[in-house]
Motif scaffolding. Structure first.
Motif, PDB file in Angstrom:
ATOM      1  N   UNK A   5       0.988  -0.983  -0.286  1.00  0.00           N
ATOM      2  CA  UNK A   5       0.217   0.100   0.226  1.00  0.00           C
ATOM      3  C   UNK A   5       0.593   1.230  -0.332  1.00  0.00           C
ATOM      4  N   UNK A   6       2.450   0.918   0.684  1.00  0.00           N
ATOM      5  CA  UNK A   6       2.809   1.992   0.576  1.00  0.00           C
ATOM      6  C   UNK A   6       3.771   1.770  -0.417  1.00  0.00           C
ATOM      7  N   UNK A   7       4.404   1.405  -1.642  1.00  0.00           N
ATOM      8  CA  UNK A   7       5.168   0.700  -2.584  1.00  0.00           C
ATOM      9  C   UNK A   7       5.927   2.543  -2.986  1.00  0.00           C
ATOM     10  N   UNK A   8       5.219   3.095  -3.350  1.00  0.00           N
ATOM     11  CA  UNK A   8       4.960   5.105  -3.440  1.00  0.00           C
ATOM     12  C   UNK A   8       5.695   5.981  -2.981  1.00  0.00           C
ATOM     13  N   UNK A   9       5.847   5.831  -1.301  1.00  0.00           N
ATOM     14  CA  UNK A   9       5.891   6.516  -0.748  1.00  0.00           C
ATOM     15  C   UNK A   9       7.151   6.206   0.419  1.00  0.00           C
ATOM     16  N   UNK A  10       7.768   7.440  -0.304  1.00  0.00           N
ATOM     17  CA  UNK A  10       9.321   7.174   1.373  1.00  0.00           C
ATOM     18  C   UNK A  10       8.717   8.065   2.728  1.00  0.00           C
ATOM     19  N   UNK A  28      13.509  -0.976  -0.750  1.00  0.00           N
ATOM     20  CA  UNK A  28      11.531  -1.782  -1.329  1.00  0.00           C
ATOM     21  C   UNK A  28      11.380  -1.541  -2.422  1.00  0.00           C
ATOM     22  N   UNK A  29      11.554  -0.313  -2.956  1.00  0.00           N
ATOM     23  CA  UNK A  29      11.089   0.035  -4.260  1.00  0.00           C
ATOM     24  C   UNK A  29      12.093  -0.543  -5.455  1.00  0.00           C
ATOM     25  N   UNK A  30      12.681  -0.064  -4.393  1.00  0.00           N
ATOM     26  CA  UNK A  30      13.857  -0.753  -5.475  1.00  0.00           C
ATOM     27  C   UNK A  30      13.682  -2.714  -6.234  1.00  0.00           C
ATOM     28  N   UNK A  31      13.505  -2.960  -4.875  1.00  0.00           N
ATOM     29  CA  UNK A  31      13.697  -4.412  -4.707  1.00  0.00           C
ATOM     30  C   UNK A  31      12.201  -4.868  -5.829  1.00  0.00           C
TER      31      UNK A  31
END
Length: 175
Positions: A5-10, A28-31
């Motif tokens: 749910x938060x993959x596009x949030x830093x 997490x996003x890179x993975x």
């Protein structure tokens, strides 16, 4: 570990200090994008070499886990890899001839399991430090100072770089 749910949030991650949360968010996003790039690949595709000097997708995937493991050892344990660890991770760290000779015959789940094993340990280790730890400096490359923040940035920056190779290889696969 990875809240989709938060993959596009830093953003903040419960249990971690603010800067560590942001670093882990980026990891997490890179993975996530790496996993999307290899979704559905068969063993033959993971092992295929475009030419005698190239790395396979499988070797690159194991390289990501090996680099992350090596940085766990260097930054958290303050030591070099042991001979036993080098026997396990060395071909994946070095790639090239050693990687081509030793990293093959594994299905995608093998690499995903390695990712999970190493990443879980990374998240556990980061719970033991705070933002100040990220800024600690020590000698790094070419006799220059580097801080833990940069070192861990390099872990996922290396993954992003090689993920580009994976996408190129995937487009050119014969199988």
């Amino acid at each position: 570990m990875q809240n989709m749910d938060n993959i596009y949030l830093i953003t903040d991650i419960p249990g971690y200090t603010p800067q560590i949360s942001r670093l882990l968010s980026m990891m997490n996003y890179a993975r996530h994008t790496t996993l999307e790039a290899v979704k559905g690949l068969a063993l033959e595709q993971l092992d295929e070499l475009l030419d005698p000097q190239s790395n396979s997708i499988g070797a690159l995937l194991l390289h990501f886990a090996a680099v992350e493991y090596a940085y766990q050892v260097v930054t958290f344990e303050k030591r070099e890899l042991t001979e036993e660890e080098l026997a396990e991770w060395g071909p994946a760290l070095d790639l090239g001839d050693a990687g081509r000779a030793n990293i093959k015959g594994h299905d995608l789940q093998f690499y995903l399991d390695k990712f999970e094993q190493v990443r879980t340990r990374t998240f556990d280790l980061f719970k033991t430090v705070d933002d100040e730890w990220l800024y600690r400096q020590e000698e790094f490359w070419y006799g220059k100072q580097g801080n833990h923040y940069f070192m861990w940035f390099h872990v996922f920056e290396d993954e992003i770089n090689h993920r580009g190779q994976i996408r190129l290889i995937r487009k050119r696969l014969r199988s």
